[in-house]
Enzyme design. Structure first.
Site, mmCIF file in Angstrom:
data_model
loop_
_atom_site.group_PDB
_atom_site.id
_atom_site.type_symbol
_atom_site.label_atom_id
_atom_site.label_comp_id
_atom_site.label_asym_id
_atom_site.label_seq_id
_atom_site.Cartn_x
_atom_site.Cartn_y
_atom_site.Cartn_z
ATOM 1 N N LYS A 164 6.248 14.840 0.753
ATOM 2 C CA LYS A 164 4.808 14.846 0.538
ATOM 3 C C LYS A 164 4.092 15.489 1.731
ATOM 4 O O LYS A 164 4.358 15.145 2.877
ATOM 5 C CB LYS A 164 4.303 13.422 0.330
ATOM 6 C CG LYS A 164 4.994 12.692 -0.819
ATOM 7 C CD LYS A 164 4.646 11.224 -0.852
ATOM 8 C CE LYS A 164 5.088 10.537 0.412
ATOM 9 N NZ LYS A 164 4.885 9.063 0.360
ATOM 10 N N GLY A 168 -2.613 3.285 2.036
ATOM 11 C CA GLY A 168 -1.784 2.919 0.892
ATOM 12 C C GLY A 168 -1.449 4.067 -0.032
ATOM 13 O O GLY A 168 -0.880 3.846 -1.108
ATOM 14 N N THR A 169 -1.748 5.302 0.379
ATOM 15 C CA THR A 169 -1.482 6.449 -0.496
ATOM 16 C C THR A 169 -0.007 6.560 -0.842
ATOM 17 O O THR A 169 0.371 6.725 -2.015
ATOM 18 C CB THR A 169 -1.961 7.757 0.166
ATOM 19 O OG1 THR A 169 -3.340 7.642 0.480
ATOM 20 C CG2 THR A 169 -1.758 8.938 -0.763
ATOM 21 N N GLY A 170 0.860 6.478 0.175
ATOM 22 C CA GLY A 170 2.292 6.621 -0.075
ATOM 23 C C GLY A 170 2.852 5.502 -0.925
ATOM 24 O O GLY A 170 3.673 5.741 -1.824
ATOM 25 N N CYS A 171 2.429 4.275 -0.653
ATOM 26 C CA CYS A 171 2.874 3.129 -1.452
ATOM 27 C C CYS A 171 2.472 3.306 -2.915
ATOM 28 O O CYS A 171 3.270 3.093 -3.836
ATOM 29 C CB CYS A 171 2.254 1.842 -0.917
ATOM 30 S SG CYS A 171 2.592 1.485 0.807
ATOM 31 N N THR A 193 -7.597 6.581 2.874
ATOM 32 C CA THR A 193 -6.267 7.002 2.419
ATOM 33 C C THR A 193 -5.214 5.915 2.600
ATOM 34 O O THR A 193 -4.028 6.166 2.414
ATOM 35 C CB THR A 193 -5.823 8.246 3.202
ATOM 36 O OG1 THR A 193 -5.807 7.931 4.617
ATOM 37 C CG2 THR A 193 -6.769 9.419 2.970
#
Length: 263
Positions: A178, A212-215, A210
């Protein structure tokens, strides 16, 4: 007769601010109509301004939670997030294998947005050796991909593609690298899946919210897999969801706020 929803399991840490970790994963599962179950690995005291304390749980307790879910609420997909220590990585890998759980989406969370360490240094090797070979998909951001591969920082689209292929070579069936931590007005994510590359592009959204975007991204992929999507379709659906969630973030907190999980 009411439809019985598919179940998904998240193995991750707790965020008291509700924007990342277990809380973000369960909100995302719910959004997609998937029943969420969980196994906590660590507990944080945090808000949008940062992480104030982290406590890792006993590995045996992590294993017991996975066992309890697997034996009664059989998940159709599993997502792992912050695991904390090499010992927890080991018990997670063992439990996933023992129960034949999957598909497994591994989000190799190493640092919180505020910089707090959510994975011990010696756990990176354990994650690389034990969990990647079990993964249907691994979803690192740029710093995490560099750490897993022991290389320099990644910037160009070509370097992202090479990193995704290298992660597959380490044993993951597929890898999504990502580009949100990159620079420029466009965010590029690259999926390497069975030798094929899929590039996803999106305009960079100018927002501080942003957290918690990856979670959320990894949880959305797991939810779509639980619903029966093929991997590429699950990634596309999750990518679109995250863009909506970022664009409509509710603006909570005085720091890096959460996404809009209702998006």
């Amino acid at each position: 007769m009411a439809r019985i929803p598919p179940t998904a399991l998240t193995i991750a840490g707790s965020d008291s601010g509700g924007g990342a970790g277990i809380q973000a994963d369960l909100k995302t599962f719910h959004h997609f109509g998937v029943y969420g179950t969980c196994a906590l690995t660590l507990v944080t005291a945090q808000n949008t301004l940062g992480v104030h304390r982290v406590e890792r749980l006993a590995p045996s307790l992590v294993a017991a939670q996975i066992d309890a879910v697997a034996e009664d609420l059989r998940p159709r997909a599993v997502k792992s997030g912050a695991l904390g220590s090499a010992a927890i990585v080991e018990v997670v890998a063992t439990a996933v294998a023992r129960h034949g759980l999957g598909p497994l989406v591994v989000d190799p969370v190493m640092l919180a947005k505020g910089g707090a360490d959510l994975l011990d240094a010696d756990a990176v090797d354990a994650l690389r050796r034990r969990l990647l070979p079990a993964a249907e998909l691994v979803t690192p951001n740029l710093p995490e991909a560099a750490a897993l591969l022991g290389g320099a920082s990644l910037e160009s689209e070509r370097e992202l593609a090479e990193a995704a292929r290298a992660l597959v070579a380490l044993g993951a069936r597929a890898a999504l690298v990502k580009g949100g931590h990159g620079r420029g007005t466009e965010v590029i994510d690259v999926l390497a899946d069975r030798g094929e590359l899929l590039t996803l592009r999106a305009a960079r959204i100018d927002t501080p919210h942003t957290h918690g975007t990856g979670c959320t991204y990894a949880a959305a992929i797991a939810a779509r897999l639980a619903l029966g999507d093929e991997l590429a379709a699950a990634v596309r659906a999750a990518h679109a969801y995250v863009q909506r969630a970022l664009a409509t973030a509710p603006g909570l907190g005085a720091g890096r706020g959460p996404l809009n999980h209702w998006a």
